[in-house]
Design a protein around this motif. Structure first.
Motif, PDB file in Angstrom:
ATOM      1  N   GLY A 264     -74.147  16.963  87.403  1.00 45.22           N
ATOM      2  CA  GLY A 264     -74.228  15.590  86.565  1.00 45.22           C
ATOM      3  C   GLY A 264     -75.645  15.237  86.588  1.00 45.22           C
ATOM      4  N   ASN A 265     -76.191  14.510  85.350  1.00 45.36           N
ATOM      5  CA  ASN A 265     -77.394  13.876  85.267  1.00 45.36           C
ATOM      6  C   ASN A 265     -78.433  15.106  84.931  1.00 45.36           C
ATOM      7  OD1 ASN A 265     -76.606  11.320  85.375  1.00 45.36           O
ATOM      8  ND2 ASN A 265     -76.773  11.222  87.801  1.00 45.36           N
ATOM      9  N   ASN A 266     -77.897  16.196  84.073  1.00 51.29           N
ATOM     10  CA  ASN A 266     -78.564  17.206  83.666  1.00 51.29           C
ATOM     11  C   ASN A 266     -79.052  18.088  85.002  1.00 51.29           C
ATOM     12  OD1 ASN A 266     -78.318  16.492  80.915  1.00 51.29           O
ATOM     13  ND2 ASN A 266     -80.226  17.502  80.496  1.00 51.29           N
ATOM     14  N   SER A 267     -78.240  18.284  85.993  1.00 47.05           N
ATOM     15  CA  SER A 267     -78.509  18.963  87.273  1.00 47.05           C
ATOM     16  C   SER A 267     -77.648  19.998  87.723  1.00 47.05           C
ATOM     17  CB  SER A 267     -78.580  17.768  88.480  1.00 47.05           C
ATOM     18  OG  SER A 267     -79.526  16.737  88.373  1.00 47.05           O
ATOM     19  N   ILE A 268     -77.998  20.908  88.496  1.00 51.34           N
ATOM     20  CA  ILE A 268     -77.165  22.035  88.783  1.00 51.34           C
ATOM     21  C   ILE A 268     -77.188  22.145  90.290  1.00 51.34           C
ATOM     22  CG2 ILE A 268     -77.134  23.495  86.718  1.00 51.34           C
ATOM     23  CD1 ILE A 268     -79.510  25.122  88.107  1.00 51.34           C
ATOM     24  N   SER A 307     -82.813  19.484  89.064  1.00 47.09           N
ATOM     25  CA  SER A 307     -82.810  18.829  87.921  1.00 47.09           C
ATOM     26  C   SER A 307     -83.448  19.592  86.489  1.00 47.09           C
ATOM     27  CB  SER A 307     -83.744  17.692  87.933  1.00 47.09           C
ATOM     28  OG  SER A 307     -83.863  16.770  86.876  1.00 47.09           O
ATOM     29  N   VAL A 308     -82.716  19.559  85.505  1.00 47.66           N
ATOM     30  CA  VAL A 308     -83.012  20.328  84.373  1.00 47.66           C
ATOM     31  C   VAL A 308     -83.269  19.301  83.295  1.00 47.66           C
ATOM     32  CG1 VAL A 308     -82.681  22.498  82.923  1.00 47.66           C
ATOM     33  CG2 VAL A 308     -81.638  22.301  85.218  1.00 47.66           C
ATOM     34  N   VAL A 332     -72.342  26.668  82.821  1.00 48.96           N
ATOM     35  CA  VAL A 332     -72.135  25.388  83.102  1.00 48.96           C
ATOM     36  C   VAL A 332     -72.276  24.489  81.786  1.00 48.96           C
ATOM     37  CG1 VAL A 332     -72.996  25.710  85.513  1.00 48.96           C
ATOM     38  CG2 VAL A 332     -74.411  24.986  83.918  1.00 48.96           C
ATOM     39  N   ILE A 333     -71.798  23.371  81.979  1.00 58.19           N
ATOM     40  CA  ILE A 333     -71.870  22.134  80.723  1.00 58.19           C
ATOM     41  C   ILE A 333     -72.754  21.092  81.387  1.00 58.19           C
ATOM     42  CG2 ILE A 333     -70.850  20.666  79.242  1.00 58.19           C
ATOM     43  CD1 ILE A 333     -68.272  22.357  79.553  1.00 58.19           C
ATOM     44  N   LEU A 334     -73.915  21.057  80.653  1.00 54.68           N
ATOM     45  CA  LEU A 334     -75.037  19.901  81.030  1.00 54.68           C
ATOM     46  C   LEU A 334     -74.773  18.822  80.169  1.00 54.68           C
ATOM     47  CD1 LEU A 334     -78.162  22.161  82.025  1.00 54.68           C
ATOM     48  CD2 LEU A 334     -76.337  21.094  83.789  1.00 54.68           C
TER      49      LEU A 334
END
Length: 334
Positions: A264-268, A307-308, A332-334
């Protein structure tokens, strides 16, 4: 009035039950009209499975016309569009939840045999008519015909963004993180040697109220047994509680596992089930092969959340490698 609006707003953007799967795979309905039982209805080209966050986007219709039995599996279902029971049934386990967002709905053919169950309890029957969001159901809400509750009456829960365990020699590192907490009291770390009988081995004080990421960890030392099970019981100030899915540690050779998920929130989230005694690199690439994120880690063990922020929404490939004998990749889906 303001307080109620805050509750309503919060309910739209949270995960209520603990499988929390912001750190678990997100699977979206793709066609305008799709059938739950067909793989190409879903963005991952497979049917929903244990641990998935299932999203039916606005403007999409997904139909269930048979029995979809997830009685032993966890699903977190988010309905922005329409979920239709056409002489079908959706049965979920007791940790699962269904939230209908504003503009979303659940409809049926009108038969009382069409049911949504959570933990064996009927939350909805087809003869109850249309359910218009915002509404919510989990194991704590009522029994049909009041199994779905207005989302405005649901207090903001703890929102988990990861729960993992890792072996380091004879110790087990237990790690979890939350993105937000309201009225949280404490976490109980529970352990089992058979997956049925549980013992609380530690209690960790929660943040209480927080809108930022909080990381927690505990080390269970000198663990014996070839297979050990862990879970977390999260307790609110009012005594209400939720329980995470079970995590397993195997004390045997070649049991190392690397798990990669969107957080979530552009994180992996990358989790190493036991220590990698070398330097590994975590890379995130778009489908054109362009690297948008890279990070090196020495002696990695346990859970890492990266965080990406410079990544646009879309599908990415996450690769973890030490340049030698370890290389694993996942979309993955960001």
């Amino acid at each position: 009035m303001i307080r109620n609006m805050k509750k309503l707003y919060a309910a739209f953007f949270v995960i209520f039950t603990v499988n929390f799967a912001v750190a678990n795979p997100v699977i979206n309905a793709v066609p305008v009209n799709g059938n739950w039982k067909i793989s190409n209805t879903w963005s991952l080209n497979r049917l929903p499975q244990n641990g998935d966050t299932v999203v039916i986007p606005a403007g999409k219709l997904v139909t269930i016309d048979n029995i979809q039995n997830y009685s032993t599996d966890f699903l977190y279902i988010k309905v922005y569009g329409t979920l239709k029971l056409d002489h079908g049934k959706l049965w979920l386990n007791s940790n699962s939840s269904v939230i209908i967002f504003s503009g979303g709905k659940i409809i049926s053919s009108g038969s009382p045999s069409e049911t949504i169950k959570i933990g064996g309890v009927v939350k909805y029957r087809g003869n109850e008519g249309t359910l218009d969001g915002p509404m919510f159901a989990n194991s704590s809400t009522g029994v049909s015909p009041n199994g779905f509750t207005s989302a405005g009456s649901i207090p903001l829960p703890v929102k988990f963004i990861g729960f993992n365990v890792a072996r380091q020699n004879n110790n087990v590192i237990i790690e979890w993180a939350t993105a937000q907490e309201v009225n949280s009291s404490y976490f109980e770390i529970q352990k089992s040697e058979n997956g049925n009988a549980w013992t609380t081995i530690a209690t960790i004080t929660a943040a209480g109220n927080s809108g930022i990421a909080k990381n927690y960890s505990y080390t269970d030392r000198n663990v014996t047994g070839k297979i050990v099970y862990y879970r977390i019981r999260q307790v609110d100030i009012d005594g209400k509680f939720t329980i995470t899915p079970i995590r397993v540690v195997k004390f045997e050779e070649n049991a190392a596992e690397i798990k990669i998920n969107a957080a979530g929130n552009n994180s992996i989230c990358v989790h190493f089930s036991e220590q990698v005694k070398s330097q590994v690199t975590v890379m995130v690439s778009n489908l054109n092969g362009q690297v948008v994120f890279s990070k090196s880690i020495s002696n990695a063990v346990g859970q890492f959340i990266f965080s990406v922020q410079n990544a646009m929404k879309g599908i990415y490939v996450v690769t973890v490698t030490n340049g030698q004998d370890i290389k694993t990749s996942k979309q993955v889906i960001l």
